[in-house]
Design a protein around this motif. Structure first.
Motif, PDB file in Angstrom:
ATOM      1  N   ALA A  59       5.772  39.648  38.860  1.00 56.82           N
ATOM      2  CA  ALA A  59       5.732  40.606  37.755  1.00 56.82           C
ATOM      3  C   ALA A  59       4.548  41.552  37.965  1.00 56.82           C
ATOM      4  CB  ALA A  59       5.579  39.870  36.430  1.00 56.82           C
ATOM      5  N   PRO A  60       4.516  42.672  37.254  1.00 57.72           N
ATOM      6  CA  PRO A  60       3.355  43.564  37.353  1.00 57.72           C
ATOM      7  C   PRO A  60       2.063  42.859  36.940  1.00 57.72           C
ATOM      8  CG  PRO A  60       5.202  44.681  36.295  1.00 57.72           C
ATOM      9  CD  PRO A  60       5.589  43.237  36.416  1.00 57.72           C
ATOM     10  N   ILE A  61       0.979  43.237  37.575  1.00 61.82           N
ATOM     11  CA  ILE A  61      -0.333  42.668  37.272  1.00 61.82           C
ATOM     12  C   ILE A  61      -0.799  43.145  35.907  1.00 61.82           C
ATOM     13  CG2 ILE A  61      -2.745  42.588  38.015  1.00 61.82           C
ATOM     14  CD1 ILE A  61      -1.732  43.047  40.878  1.00 61.82           C
ATOM     15  N   THR A  62      -1.425  42.242  35.153  1.00 65.10           N
ATOM     16  CA  THR A  62      -2.013  42.584  33.860  1.00 65.10           C
ATOM     17  C   THR A  62      -3.517  42.316  33.920  1.00 65.10           C
ATOM     18  OG1 THR A  62      -1.861  40.392  32.846  1.00 65.10           O
ATOM     19  CG2 THR A  62       0.137  41.782  32.787  1.00 65.10           C
ATOM     20  N   PRO A  63      -4.284  42.776  32.906  1.00 69.01           N
ATOM     21  CA  PRO A  63      -5.736  42.545  32.927  1.00 69.01           C
ATOM     22  C   PRO A  63      -6.140  41.069  32.964  1.00 69.01           C
ATOM     23  CG  PRO A  63      -5.200  44.279  31.366  1.00 69.01           C
ATOM     24  CD  PRO A  63      -3.900  43.698  31.809  1.00 69.01           C
ATOM     25  N   SER A  64      -5.267  40.170  32.528  1.00 67.07           N
ATOM     26  CA  SER A  64      -5.629  38.755  32.499  1.00 67.07           C
ATOM     27  C   SER A  64      -4.904  37.920  33.556  1.00 67.07           C
ATOM     28  CB  SER A  64      -5.328  38.162  31.119  1.00 67.07           C
ATOM     29  OG  SER A  64      -3.949  38.266  30.816  1.00 67.07           O
ATOM     30  N   SER A  65      -4.025  38.560  34.314  1.00 69.20           N
ATOM     31  CA  SER A  65      -3.211  37.792  35.267  1.00 69.20           C
ATOM     32  C   SER A  65      -3.853  37.748  36.646  1.00 69.20           C
ATOM     33  CB  SER A  65      -1.814  38.416  35.389  1.00 69.20           C
ATOM     34  OG  SER A  65      -1.855  39.580  36.195  1.00 69.20           O
ATOM     35  N   GLY A  66      -3.250  36.933  37.518  1.00 69.42           N
ATOM     36  CA  GLY A  66      -3.583  36.970  38.921  1.00 69.42           C
ATOM     37  C   GLY A  66      -2.843  38.096  39.612  1.00 69.42           C
ATOM     38  N   ARG A  67      -2.913  38.103  40.951  1.00 70.41           N
ATOM     39  CA  ARG A  67      -2.328  39.209  41.713  1.00 70.41           C
ATOM     40  C   ARG A  67      -0.805  39.145  41.814  1.00 70.41           C
ATOM     41  NH1 ARG A  67      -3.613  38.209  46.480  1.00 70.41           N
ATOM     42  NH2 ARG A  67      -5.250  36.618  46.334  1.00 70.41           N
ATOM     43  N   HIS A  68      -0.228  37.974  41.623  1.00 67.33           N
ATOM     44  CA  HIS A  68       1.229  37.842  41.704  1.00 67.33           C
ATOM     45  C   HIS A  68       1.739  36.968  40.559  1.00 67.33           C
ATOM     46  CE1 HIS A  68       0.391  38.984  45.993  1.00 67.33           C
ATOM     47  NE2 HIS A  68       1.376  39.798  45.691  1.00 67.33           N
ATOM     48  N   PRO A  69       1.752  37.522  39.346  1.00 63.54           N
ATOM     49  CA  PRO A  69       2.259  36.743  38.208  1.00 63.54           C
ATOM     50  C   PRO A  69       3.723  36.357  38.422  1.00 63.54           C
ATOM     51  CG  PRO A  69       1.220  38.815  37.489  1.00 63.54           C
ATOM     52  CD  PRO A  69       1.370  38.886  38.973  1.00 63.54           C
ATOM     53  N   LEU A  70       4.115  35.264  37.813  1.00 59.05           N
ATOM     54  CA  LEU A  70       5.522  34.891  37.875  1.00 59.05           C
ATOM     55  C   LEU A  70       6.370  35.994  37.255  1.00 59.05           C
ATOM     56  CD1 LEU A  70       5.533  31.126  36.807  1.00 59.05           C
ATOM     57  CD2 LEU A  70       5.480  32.090  39.113  1.00 59.05           C
ATOM     58  N   PRO A  71       7.518  36.306  37.863  1.00 61.18           N
ATOM     59  CA  PRO A  71       8.390  37.310  37.248  1.00 61.18           C
ATOM     60  C   PRO A  71       8.913  36.815  35.912  1.00 61.18           C
ATOM     61  CG  PRO A  71       9.522  36.188  39.050  1.00 61.18           C
ATOM     62  CD  PRO A  71       8.098  35.732  39.091  1.00 61.18           C
ATOM     63  N   SER A 119      -3.139  33.616  44.848  1.00 54.13           N
ATOM     64  CA  SER A 119      -2.353  34.272  43.797  1.00 54.13           C
ATOM     65  C   SER A 119      -1.055  33.546  43.466  1.00 54.13           C
ATOM     66  CB  SER A 119      -2.031  35.711  44.218  1.00 54.13           C
ATOM     67  OG  SER A 119      -1.186  35.727  45.368  1.00 54.13           O
ATOM     68  N   GLY A 120      -0.889  32.312  43.922  1.00 52.25           N
ATOM     69  CA  GLY A 120       0.306  31.558  43.592  1.00 52.25           C
ATOM     70  C   GLY A 120       1.439  31.728  44.583  1.00 52.25           C
ATOM     71  N   VAL A 121       1.143  32.211  45.781  1.00 48.80           N
ATOM     72  CA  VAL A 121       2.177  32.410  46.801  1.00 48.80           C
ATOM     73  C   VAL A 121       2.121  31.283  47.832  1.00 48.80           C
ATOM     74  CG1 VAL A 121       3.058  33.955  48.596  1.00 48.80           C
ATOM     75  CG2 VAL A 121       2.252  34.888  46.428  1.00 48.80           C
ATOM     76  N   THR A 122       1.025  31.183  48.594  1.00 51.39           N
ATOM     77  CA  THR A 122       0.967  30.113  49.586  1.00 51.39           C
ATOM     78  C   THR A 122       0.845  28.739  48.939  1.00 51.39           C
ATOM     79  OG1 THR A 122      -1.415  30.495  49.894  1.00 51.39           O
ATOM     80  CG2 THR A 122       0.088  31.534  51.461  1.00 51.39           C
TER      81      THR A 122
END
Length: 280
Positions: A57-69, A239-242
């Motif tokens: 999903a798009p990045i938000t001010p409180s999220s990591g670089r790759h938020p869950l869609p 960012s929750g990928v690897t």
């Protein structure tokens, strides 16, 4: 089906009806590189999934670089790909499975368990002398409903409550020098979550980018878990990928049940009140 598939087995089934092959090649430093590589040659029948556009999903001010869609947006993506309940998905990337594992995990989170990662990726496919094409086959769109499983991932507050506990194990998939805070090429703050244990995703691979045999994977995870149960093991990374790669390797080792810290380090450091540790 095993969470991994060999080039030999994929080649034998490449003409099967109901097979969806997804090219997940990506480069964090060059976000357009994977799609360009796909256009220059890919496994016949494969479609392309862009990490930032399709698998996050798009990045938000409180999220990591790759938020869950968002589940509804991910459902629309799957519908564009023509997914049905009967579809067998095979995901691949350049070699290690680091990005293909993200799609593997997302599909299982979305309730679709017929998915495997090509062991050794596109490099193994080419090394085997198997066909490559630039043709792009259109897919017939479908309607997909996603029932996302919230039990498969944790947020920052849930991780903070568990990290360092003798009942839980937080495994960080990043390279040792990033985990230690010695270098940080991507995020603005270096270090790791206090209580985390470093288990680099490369530890689960041979020099050819293929996964180690299940018994070797099991032994390596058992050392890192140090007696903690699989369903009390949390995987994280930048960012929750690897981190999904660790969960894939656990599954390949016959150790299912691990959880994903979806936001991972790039989310953790958004709040300066959260602790930061350095060193190995």
């Amino acid at each position: 089906m095993s969470p991994l598939i060999s080039t030999t087995d994929l080649a034998a089934h490449i003409a099967d009806q109901g097979l969806l092959i997804v090219d997940c090649r990506f480069d964090l430093a060059r976000p357009a590189a994977g799609e360009l590589a796909y256009a220059q040659g890919h496994i016949p029948g494969a479609i392309y999934a862009h990490l930032d556009r399709d698998l996050a999903a798009p990045i938000t001010p409180s999220s990591g670089r790759h938020p869950l869609p968002h589940p509804e947006e991910f459902a629309r993506t799957l519908g564009r790909w023509g997914l049905t309940r009967e579809t067998q998905v095979v995901a691949y990337d350049a070699d290690t499975g680091a990005y293909a594992a993200r799609l593997w995990w997302l599909l299982r989170w979305a309730g679709h368990r017929s998915v495997a990662v090509l062991d050794g990726g596109f490099r193994a496919w080419q090394d085997a002398g198997l066909p490559v094409t630039t043709d792009i086959r259109p897919r017939t769109p479908t309607h997909v409903e996603v029932a996302a499983d919230r039990s498969l991932w944790l947020d920052a507050a849930e991780v903070a409550a568990r990290a360092g506990s003798n009942q839980w194990r937080l495994l960080d998939a990043r390279a040792p020098e990033r985990f230690a805070g010695e270098v940080e090429p991507i995020d603005p703050v270096a270090g790791h979550v206090p209580g985390a244990i470093n288990h680099p995703f490369a530890l689960d691979l041979g020099s050819d980018g293929r996964f180690l045999p299940p018994e070797e994977l099991r032994a390596r995870f058992e050392r890192s878990q140090d007696g903690i149960d699989d369903d009390h093991t949390i995987a994280m990374c930048g960012s929750g990928v690897t981190a999904c790669h660790l969960l894939l390797a656990l599954e390949a080792a016959g150790k299912p049940g691990g959880k994903l810290y979806a936001g991972s380090w790039s989310e953790w450091i958004r709040d300066p009140a959260r602790g930061i540790a350095t060193g190995r």
